[in-house]
Design a protein around this motif. Structure first.
Motif, PDB file in Angstrom:
ATOM      1  N   THR A  42       0.849  -1.322   0.023  1.00 48.81           N
ATOM      2  CA  THR A  42       0.014  -0.089   0.022  1.00 48.81           C
ATOM      3  C   THR A  42       0.759   1.217   0.048  1.00 48.81           C
ATOM      4  OG1 THR A  42      -0.274   0.168   2.660  1.00 48.81           O
ATOM      5  CG2 THR A  42      -1.551  -1.267   1.449  1.00 48.81           C
ATOM      6  N   ASP A  43       0.333   2.278   0.115  1.00 49.64           N
ATOM      7  CA  ASP A  43       0.995   3.636   0.075  1.00 49.64           C
ATOM      8  C   ASP A  43       1.596   3.968   1.268  1.00 49.64           C
ATOM      9  OD1 ASP A  43       0.541   3.878  -2.648  1.00 49.64           O
ATOM     10  OD2 ASP A  43      -1.067   5.008  -2.541  1.00 49.64           O
ATOM     11  N   ILE A  44       0.964   3.415   2.489  1.00 47.94           N
ATOM     12  CA  ILE A  44       1.153   3.786   3.617  1.00 47.94           C
ATOM     13  C   ILE A  44       1.881   2.522   4.563  1.00 47.94           C
ATOM     14  CG2 ILE A  44      -0.500   5.434   4.013  1.00 47.94           C
ATOM     15  CD1 ILE A  44      -2.201   3.550   5.242  1.00 47.94           C
ATOM     16  N   ASN A  45       2.686   1.831   3.798  1.00 53.06           N
ATOM     17  CA  ASN A  45       3.114   0.504   4.525  1.00 53.06           C
ATOM     18  C   ASN A  45       4.177   1.065   5.870  1.00 53.06           C
ATOM     19  OD1 ASN A  45       2.061  -1.024   2.389  1.00 53.06           O
ATOM     20  ND2 ASN A  45       4.028  -1.555   1.515  1.00 53.06           N
ATOM     21  N   THR A  46       4.016   0.093   6.699  1.00 51.85           N
ATOM     22  CA  THR A  46       4.822   0.509   7.750  1.00 51.85           C
ATOM     23  C   THR A  46       6.151  -0.526   7.755  1.00 51.85           C
ATOM     24  OG1 THR A  46       3.871  -1.333   9.216  1.00 51.85           O
ATOM     25  CG2 THR A  46       2.840   0.848   9.140  1.00 51.85           C
ATOM     26  N   ARG A  47       7.149  -0.398   8.504  1.00 48.21           N
ATOM     27  CA  ARG A  47       8.087  -1.437   8.287  1.00 48.21           C
ATOM     28  C   ARG A  47       7.786  -2.551   8.700  1.00 48.21           C
ATOM     29  NH1 ARG A  47      13.464   2.468  10.787  1.00 48.21           N
ATOM     30  NH2 ARG A  47      13.353   3.753   9.262  1.00 48.21           N
ATOM     31  N   GLY A  48       7.103  -2.798   9.616  1.00 42.78           N
ATOM     32  CA  GLY A  48       6.697  -4.232  10.093  1.00 42.78           C
ATOM     33  C   GLY A  48       5.859  -5.019   8.870  1.00 42.78           C
ATOM     34  N   PHE A  49       5.052  -4.217   8.272  1.00 46.06           N
ATOM     35  CA  PHE A  49       4.301  -4.745   7.047  1.00 46.06           C
ATOM     36  C   PHE A  49       5.055  -5.093   5.957  1.00 46.06           C
ATOM     37  CE2 PHE A  49       1.405  -4.312   3.283  1.00 46.06           C
ATOM     38  CZ  PHE A  49       0.444  -5.293   3.715  1.00 46.06           C
ATOM     39  N   GLU A  50       6.296  -4.189   5.796  1.00 48.28           N
ATOM     40  CA  GLU A  50       7.286  -4.592   4.872  1.00 48.28           C
ATOM     41  C   GLU A  50       8.081  -5.554   5.229  1.00 48.28           C
ATOM     42  OE1 GLU A  50       7.762  -2.997   1.951  1.00 48.28           O
ATOM     43  OE2 GLU A  50       6.893  -0.850   1.834  1.00 48.28           O
ATOM     44  N   SER A  51       8.317  -5.830   6.254  1.00 45.94           N
ATOM     45  CA  SER A  51       8.806  -7.349   6.700  1.00 45.94           C
ATOM     46  C   SER A  51       7.845  -8.249   6.428  1.00 45.94           C
ATOM     47  CB  SER A  51       9.280  -7.224   8.243  1.00 45.94           C
ATOM     48  OG  SER A  51      10.133  -6.020   8.580  1.00 45.94           O
ATOM     49  N   LEU A  52       6.651  -8.302   6.534  1.00 40.46           N
ATOM     50  CA  LEU A  52       5.792  -9.400   6.274  1.00 40.46           C
ATOM     51  C   LEU A  52       5.795  -9.428   4.658  1.00 40.46           C
ATOM     52  CD1 LEU A  52       2.750  -8.374   8.697  1.00 40.46           C
ATOM     53  CD2 LEU A  52       4.517 -10.140   9.140  1.00 40.46           C
ATOM     54  N   LEU A  53       5.697  -8.482   4.052  1.00 38.78           N
ATOM     55  CA  LEU A  53       5.886  -8.965   2.517  1.00 38.78           C
ATOM     56  C   LEU A  53       7.088  -9.402   2.246  1.00 38.78           C
ATOM     57  CD1 LEU A  53       4.442  -5.450   1.198  1.00 38.78           C
ATOM     58  CD2 LEU A  53       3.174  -7.456   1.435  1.00 38.78           C
ATOM     59  N   ASP A  54       8.177  -9.167   2.778  1.00 34.44           N
ATOM     60  CA  ASP A  54       9.679  -9.709   2.515  1.00 34.44           C
ATOM     61  C   ASP A  54       9.419 -11.177   2.773  1.00 34.44           C
ATOM     62  OD1 ASP A  54      10.670  -7.388   1.614  1.00 34.44           O
ATOM     63  OD2 ASP A  54      11.446  -6.902   3.291  1.00 34.44           O
ATOM     64  N   LEU A  55       8.657 -11.484   4.017  1.00 34.25           N
ATOM     65  CA  LEU A  55       8.636 -12.913   4.413  1.00 34.25           C
ATOM     66  C   LEU A  55       7.893 -13.643   3.420  1.00 34.25           C
ATOM     67  CD1 LEU A  55       8.864 -15.293   6.634  1.00 34.25           C
ATOM     68  CD2 LEU A  55       6.795 -14.212   7.742  1.00 34.25           C
ATOM     69  N   VAL A  56       6.892 -12.982   2.996  1.00 35.01           N
ATOM     70  CA  VAL A  56       5.781 -13.642   1.752  1.00 35.01           C
ATOM     71  C   VAL A  56       6.719 -13.952   0.536  1.00 35.01           C
ATOM     72  CG1 VAL A  56       4.064 -13.578   0.337  1.00 35.01           C
ATOM     73  CG2 VAL A  56       3.886 -12.962   2.806  1.00 35.01           C
ATOM     74  N   ASN A  57       7.282 -12.960   0.101  1.00 33.36           N
ATOM     75  CA  ASN A  57       8.371 -13.237  -1.087  1.00 33.36           C
ATOM     76  C   ASN A  57       9.321 -14.235  -0.896  1.00 33.36           C
ATOM     77  OD1 ASN A  57       6.926 -11.190  -2.228  1.00 33.36           O
ATOM     78  ND2 ASN A  57       8.227  -9.532  -1.413  1.00 33.36           N
ATOM     79  N   ASN A  58       9.850 -14.316   0.374  1.00 36.96           N
ATOM     80  CA  ASN A  58      10.984 -15.262   0.638  1.00 36.96           C
ATOM     81  C   ASN A  58      10.597 -16.503   0.525  1.00 36.96           C
ATOM     82  OD1 ASN A  58      13.021 -13.203   0.633  1.00 36.96           O
ATOM     83  ND2 ASN A  58      12.863 -13.245   2.954  1.00 36.96           N
TER      84      ASN A  58
END
Length: 209
Positions: A82-98
């Motif tokens: 989203t346009d308002i991603n938090t660092r925690g949410f970015e970490s979750l997205l990285d986890l999904v990608n990995n």
């Protein structure tokens, strides 16, 4: 050992777990061969962790398997940036990608060949249920009724209106007054009748005279 995604940029600081088995100390060539292999990863900056296979599986179930499980659960939710991603949410997205980059066969192997994986999966389910109970347990009945109108309990009958109650009181009061008046009138009639009867009755002594 780390995977290709974790070590694609550098091996610096990544864990390399190992256990020395069937090497012995009598054959110098076997000892040297083992040290040569370990030194290769050590020189690349890996963090060397000597650990038994049993302890590795126990700890891996709490780290590697749980990580892959949560990543695949979040992937099934189809999280989107989203346009308002938090660092925690970015970490979750990285986890999904990995975790999505690894095959399901690899994930299934973590589950099938580690006897501790089933226990960790049950603990994950229990933890999720506990969090749900804490959330819904904080809701009071009034708040729940406001948030979920369809689950409201039947509304009790409303109290009698003041006007109706006043009329009932007045009717009761009038009835009491009527009863009192009727009783007084009856008493008066009874007294009058008694007096008349007494006057009309001849006196016994007067008859003798």
């Amino acid at each position: 050992m780390f995977g290709p995604d974790s070590g694609k940029a550098s091996w610096q600081g990544l864990n390399f777990m190992y256990e020395r088995v069937r090497i012995g100390t009598q054959d110098a060539r076997r000892v040297q061969r083992c040290e040569t292999l370990l030194s290769f990863f050590r020189e690349e900056g890996c963090r060397m962790v000597e650990i038994t296979c049993e302890e590795h599986d126990r700890q891996a179930a709490s780290t590697q398997f749980v990580t892959h499980t949560v990543g695949r659960m979040l992937g099934a939710m189809e999280l989107q940036s989203t346009d308002i991603n938090t660092r925690g949410f970015e970490s979750l997205l990285d986890l999904v990608n990995n975790t999505a980059n690894d095959s399901f066969e690899l994930y299934y192997g973590l589950f099938l060949y580690n006897q501790n994986a089933t226990e960790e999966l049950e603990r994950l389910e229990q933890g999720f249920e506990q969090v749900k109970k804490q959330l819904f347990g904080r809701l009071h009945d009034i708040a729940r009724a406001q948030i979920f109108p369809s689950h409201m309990s039947p509304v009790p009958n409303p109290p009698a209106s003041p006007i109706r109650a006043s009329n009932q009181i007045a009717a009761t009061s009038n009835g009491s007054s009527f009863d009192k008046s009727h009783s007084s009138a009856s008493a008066a009639m009874t007294s009058t009748s008694t007096s008349s009867a007494s006057e009309s009755r001849p006196d016994s002594e007067h008859v003798r005279l």
